[in-house]
Motif scaffolding. Structure first.
Motif, mmCIF file in Angstrom:
data_model
loop_
_atom_site.group_PDB
_atom_site.id
_atom_site.type_symbol
_atom_site.label_atom_id
_atom_site.label_comp_id
_atom_site.label_asym_id
_atom_site.label_seq_id
_atom_site.Cartn_x
_atom_site.Cartn_y
_atom_site.Cartn_z
ATOM 1 N N ALA A 35 3.893 -4.179 -8.007
ATOM 2 C CA ALA A 35 4.403 -4.398 -6.657
ATOM 3 C C ALA A 35 3.277 -4.237 -5.636
ATOM 4 O O ALA A 35 2.384 -3.409 -5.800
ATOM 5 C CB ALA A 35 5.526 -3.412 -6.365
ATOM 6 N N LYS A 36 3.383 -5.044 -4.579
ATOM 7 C CA LYS A 36 2.407 -4.928 -3.487
ATOM 8 C C LYS A 36 2.828 -3.772 -2.584
ATOM 9 O O LYS A 36 3.999 -3.425 -2.503
ATOM 10 C CB LYS A 36 2.365 -6.236 -2.696
ATOM 11 N N LEU A 37 1.867 -3.186 -1.909
ATOM 12 C CA LEU A 37 2.129 -2.031 -1.053
ATOM 13 C C LEU A 37 3.194 -2.325 0.014
ATOM 14 O O LEU A 37 4.097 -1.502 0.215
ATOM 15 C CB LEU A 37 0.840 -1.535 -0.410
ATOM 16 N N PRO A 38 3.174 -3.481 0.705
ATOM 17 C CA PRO A 38 4.235 -3.736 1.691
ATOM 18 C C PRO A 38 5.631 -3.756 1.064
ATOM 19 O O PRO A 38 6.600 -3.279 1.666
ATOM 20 C CB PRO A 38 3.879 -5.106 2.266
ATOM 21 N N ASP A 39 5.734 -4.272 -0.175
ATOM 22 C CA ASP A 39 7.043 -4.295 -0.842
ATOM 23 C C ASP A 39 7.503 -2.881 -1.203
ATOM 24 O O ASP A 39 8.691 -2.583 -1.145
ATOM 25 C CB ASP A 39 6.972 -5.162 -2.093
ATOM 26 N N ILE A 40 6.581 -2.014 -1.566
ATOM 27 C CA ILE A 40 6.932 -0.626 -1.867
ATOM 28 C C ILE A 40 7.452 0.067 -0.616
ATOM 29 O O ILE A 40 8.446 0.801 -0.655
ATOM 30 C CB ILE A 40 5.713 0.122 -2.445
ATOM 31 N N MET A 41 6.806 -0.180 0.527
ATOM 32 C CA MET A 41 7.238 0.443 1.783
ATOM 33 C C MET A 41 8.616 -0.078 2.192
ATOM 34 O O MET A 41 9.453 0.683 2.679
ATOM 35 C CB MET A 41 6.212 0.177 2.893
ATOM 36 N N LYS A 42 8.880 -1.372 2.000
ATOM 37 C CA LYS A 42 10.203 -1.925 2.316
ATOM 38 C C LYS A 42 11.275 -1.298 1.425
ATOM 39 O O LYS A 42 12.391 -1.024 1.873
ATOM 40 C CB LYS A 42 10.203 -3.439 2.118
ATOM 41 N N ALA A 43 10.959 -1.087 0.156
ATOM 42 C CA ALA A 43 11.928 -0.526 -0.783
ATOM 43 C C ALA A 43 12.293 0.908 -0.419
ATOM 44 O O ALA A 43 13.427 1.336 -0.652
ATOM 45 C CB ALA A 43 11.366 -0.584 -2.201
#
Length: 98
Positions: A35-43
């Motif tokens: 996972a990309k960092l922005p996707d981790i933050m959204k999750a």
């Protein structure tokens, strides 16, 4: 029912199985995606729905009873032989395998 696709010599074969069924897989099934960092933050900000077992109609009582657990018998130490001839002699005379 469940649809299963498997590799055969001529290509892919799709099977329709009735449940319950036993399905095995090979090592290529679980190729991880990172996972990309922005996707981790959204999750992290996304709400998480939590349901109890009762809501899903699942009983958590154990259905398997362990009667006894015993360790396997200990193995005797092996021996080293210096030649194939000695190995054949031991297999023939002592172990009576050949």
């Amino acid at each position: 029912h469940v649809l299963v696709t498997r590799e055969v010599d001529g290509g892919l074969q799709t099977l329709k199985l009735t449940l319950p069924a036993v399905v095995s897989t090979d090592l290529r099934l679980n190729e991880p995606r990172y996972a990309k960092l922005p996707d981790i933050m959204k999750a992290k900000r996304k709400p998480l729905d939590v349901k109890s077992a009762e809501e899903l109609g699942v009983a958590l009582t154990p259905r398997v009873t362990t009667l006894k657990v015993t360790p396997p018998p200990t193995r005797e130490a092996g021996i080293k032989v210096d030649s194939v001839q000695e190995l054949l002699t031991k297999l023939r005379d002592e172990a009576k395998v050949i």
